[in-house]
Design a protein around this motif. Structure first.
Motif, PDB file in Angstrom:
ATOM      1  N   MET A   1      69.189  77.865  57.609  1.00  0.00           N
ATOM      2  CA  MET A   1      70.303  78.694  57.125  1.00  0.00           C
ATOM      3  C   MET A   1      71.246  79.006  58.289  1.00  0.00           C
ATOM      4  N   SER A   2      72.544  78.840  58.071  1.00  0.00           N
ATOM      5  CA  SER A   2      73.518  79.088  59.118  1.00  0.00           C
ATOM      6  C   SER A   2      73.743  80.590  59.269  1.00  0.00           C
ATOM      7  N   THR A   3      73.853  81.035  60.522  1.00  0.00           N
ATOM      8  CA  THR A   3      74.123  82.445  60.785  1.00  0.00           C
ATOM      9  C   THR A   3      75.500  82.613  61.425  1.00  0.00           C
ATOM     10  N   ARG A   4      76.322  81.571  61.341  1.00  0.00           N
ATOM     11  CA  ARG A   4      77.649  81.634  61.952  1.00  0.00           C
ATOM     12  C   ARG A   4      78.468  82.750  61.306  1.00  0.00           C
ATOM     13  N   ARG A   5      79.149  83.509  62.128  1.00  0.00           N
ATOM     14  CA  ARG A   5      79.990  84.596  61.640  1.00  0.00           C
ATOM     15  C   ARG A   5      81.179  84.047  60.855  1.00  0.00           C
ATOM     16  N   VAL A   6      81.427  84.625  59.696  1.00  0.00           N
ATOM     17  CA  VAL A   6      82.603  84.268  58.906  1.00  0.00           C
ATOM     18  C   VAL A   6      83.839  84.791  59.621  1.00  0.00           C
ATOM     19  N   THR A   7      84.848  83.953  59.766  1.00  0.00           N
ATOM     20  CA  THR A   7      86.060  84.338  60.485  1.00  0.00           C
ATOM     21  C   THR A   7      87.250  84.439  59.545  1.00  0.00           C
ATOM     22  N   ALA A   8      88.347  84.966  60.071  1.00  0.00           N
ATOM     23  CA  ALA A   8      89.580  85.031  59.297  1.00  0.00           C
ATOM     24  C   ALA A   8      90.066  83.635  58.929  1.00  0.00           C
ATOM     25  N   SER A   9      89.799  82.657  59.796  1.00  0.00           N
ATOM     26  CA  SER A   9      90.198  81.275  59.504  1.00  0.00           C
ATOM     27  C   SER A   9      89.461  80.743  58.279  1.00  0.00           C
ATOM     28  N   ASP A  10      88.181  81.122  58.143  1.00  0.00           N
ATOM     29  CA  ASP A  10      87.417  80.700  56.968  1.00  0.00           C
ATOM     30  C   ASP A  10      88.041  81.253  55.680  1.00  0.00           C
ATOM     31  N   ILE A  11      88.458  82.501  55.736  1.00  0.00           N
ATOM     32  CA  ILE A  11      89.076  83.122  54.556  1.00  0.00           C
ATOM     33  C   ILE A  11      90.388  82.435  54.240  1.00  0.00           C
ATOM     34  N   ALA A  12      91.184  82.168  55.283  1.00  0.00           N
ATOM     35  CA  ALA A  12      92.468  81.507  55.081  1.00  0.00           C
ATOM     36  C   ALA A  12      92.278  80.119  54.476  1.00  0.00           C
ATOM     37  N   ARG A  13      91.296  79.381  54.985  1.00  0.00           N
ATOM     38  CA  ARG A  13      91.023  78.028  54.492  1.00  0.00           C
ATOM     39  C   ARG A  13      90.584  78.071  53.030  1.00  0.00           C
ATOM     40  N   SER A  14      89.740  79.037  52.692  1.00  0.00           N
ATOM     41  CA  SER A  14      89.239  79.147  51.334  1.00  0.00           C
ATOM     42  C   SER A  14      90.347  79.458  50.334  1.00  0.00           C
ATOM     43  N   LEU A  15      91.316  80.270  50.760  1.00  0.00           N
ATOM     44  CA  LEU A  15      92.398  80.686  49.865  1.00  0.00           C
ATOM     45  C   LEU A  15      93.617  79.776  49.933  1.00  0.00           C
ATOM     46  N   GLY A  16      93.664  78.940  50.979  1.00  0.00           N
ATOM     47  CA  GLY A  16      94.819  78.067  51.136  1.00  0.00           C
ATOM     48  C   GLY A  16      96.065  78.801  51.586  1.00  0.00           C
ATOM     49  N   ILE A  17      95.876  79.855  52.395  1.00  0.00           N
ATOM     50  CA  ILE A  17      97.019  80.587  52.939  1.00  0.00           C
ATOM     51  C   ILE A  17      96.913  80.599  54.453  1.00  0.00           C
ATOM     52  N   SER A  18      97.914  81.122  55.129  1.00  0.00           N
ATOM     53  CA  SER A  18      97.939  81.057  56.587  1.00  0.00           C
ATOM     54  C   SER A  18      96.948  82.033  57.216  1.00  0.00           C
ATOM     55  N   ARG A  19      96.491  81.663  58.394  1.00  0.00           N
ATOM     56  CA  ARG A  19      95.584  82.518  59.178  1.00  0.00           C
ATOM     57  C   ARG A  19      96.285  83.815  59.536  1.00  0.00           C
ATOM     58  N   ALA A  20      97.580  83.749  59.810  1.00  0.00           N
ATOM     59  CA  ALA A  20      98.333  84.949  60.185  1.00  0.00           C
ATOM     60  C   ALA A  20      98.353  85.958  59.051  1.00  0.00           C
ATOM     61  N   THR A  21      98.558  85.460  57.819  1.00  0.00           N
ATOM     62  CA  THR A  21      98.582  86.374  56.668  1.00  0.00           C
ATOM     63  C   THR A  21      97.249  87.087  56.509  1.00  0.00           C
ATOM     64  N   VAL A  22      96.153  86.324  56.639  1.00  0.00           N
ATOM     65  CA  VAL A  22      94.825  86.925  56.542  1.00  0.00           C
ATOM     66  C   VAL A  22      94.635  87.977  57.634  1.00  0.00           C
ATOM     67  N   GLY A  23      95.061  87.637  58.842  1.00  0.00           N
ATOM     68  CA  GLY A  23      94.925  88.582  59.953  1.00  0.00           C
ATOM     69  C   GLY A  23      95.697  89.858  59.725  1.00  0.00           C
ATOM     70  N   PHE A  24      96.925  89.721  59.176  1.00  0.00           N
ATOM     71  CA  PHE A  24      97.727  90.913  58.903  1.00  0.00           C
ATOM     72  C   PHE A  24      97.023  91.827  57.903  1.00  0.00           C
ATOM     73  N   VAL A  25      96.402  91.242  56.879  1.00  0.00           N
ATOM     74  CA  VAL A  25      95.720  92.043  55.861  1.00  0.00           C
ATOM     75  C   VAL A  25      94.475  92.708  56.430  1.00  0.00           C
ATOM     76  N   LEU A  26      93.642  91.909  57.109  1.00  0.00           N
ATOM     77  CA  LEU A  26      92.383  92.446  57.619  1.00  0.00           C
ATOM     78  C   LEU A  26      92.593  93.530  58.676  1.00  0.00           C
ATOM     79  N   ASN A  27      93.668  93.380  59.445  1.00  0.00           N
ATOM     80  CA  ASN A  27      93.945  94.364  60.502  1.00  0.00           C
ATOM     81  C   ASN A  27      94.882  95.459  60.039  1.00  0.00           C
ATOM     82  N   ASP A  28      95.309  95.370  58.751  1.00  0.00           N
ATOM     83  CA  ASP A  28      96.233  96.357  58.194  1.00  0.00           C
ATOM     84  C   ASP A  28      97.447  96.525  59.105  1.00  0.00           C
TER      85      ASP A  28
END
Length: 327
Positions: A1-28
């Motif tokens: 089982m992988s224990t790699r930390r989920v990153t903002a890039s993973d979320i962006a890739r899954s949703l098909g949106i930019s990494r910057a947009t994800v970062g703006f949301v997560l960091n408010d």
């Protein structure tokens, strides 16, 4: 089982949106025009993937650890002090900060926590010990409460002894005594309350006999009671409810009626005060209000906003019960 930390890039890739947009949301991040629908999608996907913010990276990026370090004097952790800390911790947690307490000891060899944690602010419930503030500042912590570089504006004072003296005066007592605690850890606090009681007695025209430091034993309490009663004392203002309870118990076990022969008033309104028989007159401190005030003081300093004001919720209140009566 992988224990790699989920990153903002993973979320962006899954949703098909930019990494910057994800970062703006997560960091408010303020000042960004991101639709509520996109914000909701990002947060829902972050939850689904098990995203956890990387605390160290966030602290590095923001310049904050979101840690408040509270330096405690070597006092007993009594009822009110525990409630102060618990409420301050809760209020800070609600604001996204962690409260950590630390009690340095004169003989300790451990590295100070302000060096290892790099907190956003270091607070103390008393003035910092000589050299401590300099050590904290030298470690890179820029914010201190109280700050020795800033003139002190003392909005909060312990008026409990004043209320004790006034209560005894109002009941007709004219010769009273102050009973301190023999615990060396609270010597400074005892001295402060003794001084306030003396000032109040002078203002009211009361005769205040020399203080005695009471150990929590019948022998210590009875020795003080006998000495004071021989000098005409009819009322005692005690440092806290523990000392008051010790005095009342010793008096009753030795045939001295409370409050008929001797009135005793405590301080702090701990659970003991209302369970004791006779129930103890005492001074109530708003432990919850004080804890919240400490938290808001820390937040206002870290976030550079207006400091909280000391409101009526922090005032001491007299709680008259059966251990005091008219002289």
């Amino acid at each position: 089982m992988s224990t790699r930390r989920v990153t903002a890039s993973d979320i962006a890739r899954s949703l098909g949106i930019s990494r910057a947009t994800v970062g703006f949301v997560l960091n408010d991040t303020p000042g960004q025009t991101i639709s509520e629908a996109t914000r909701t999608r990002v947060l829902d996907e972050a939850k689904r993937l098990g995203y956890r913010p990387h605390t160290a990276a966030r602290a590095l990026a923001s310049g904050r650890t979101r840690i408040v370090l509270l330096v405690l004097p070597d006092w007993p952790l009594d009822f009110n002090l525990r409630r102060n800390i618990e409420e301050a911790s809760l209020a800070l947690d609600e604001a996204g900060y962690t409260l950590i307490t630390y009690t340095p000891h004169p003989t300790g060899q451990a590295r100070p926590l302000w060096e290892t944690l790099q907190p956003d602010i270091v607070m103390s419930m008393t003035m910092f010990a000589p050299g401590m503030a300099e050590s904290i500042l030298a470690s890179g912590v820029a914010r201190l409460i109280p700050d020795p570089r800033v003139p002190v504006v003392d909005e909060y004072s312990d008026d409990g002894p004043v209320l004790q003296a006034q209560h005894l005066f109002d009941l007709g007592h004219r010769t009273i005594a102050f009973a301190g605690s023999a615990d060396p850890r609270v010597a400074d606090l005892v001295a402060s309350r003794r001084r306030r009681a003396s000032e109040a007695a002078d203002a009211l025209g009361l005769r205040l006999l020399p203080s005695r430091e009471i150990e929590l034993t019948d022998a210590s309490a009875l020795s003080a009671i006998d000495e004071w009663r021989a000098s005409g004392v009819t009322g005692i203002a005690a440092y806290n409810d523990d000392v008051a309870g010790t005095l009342v118990g010793a008096a009753l076990r030795n045939g001295i009626s409370v409050p008929e022969d001797l009135s005793v008033i405590g301080h702090d309104d701990t659970p003991l005060a209302s369970m004791f028989e006779p129930r103890l007159s005492t001074i109530r401190m708003n432990s919850i209000g004080l804890g919240r005030y400490l938290a808001q003081l820390a937040l206002s300093t870290v976030e550079e906003r207006e400091a909280p004001t000391v409101g009526p919720e922090l005032q001491m209140v007299l709680v008259p019960r059966e251990s005091t009566r008219r002289a």
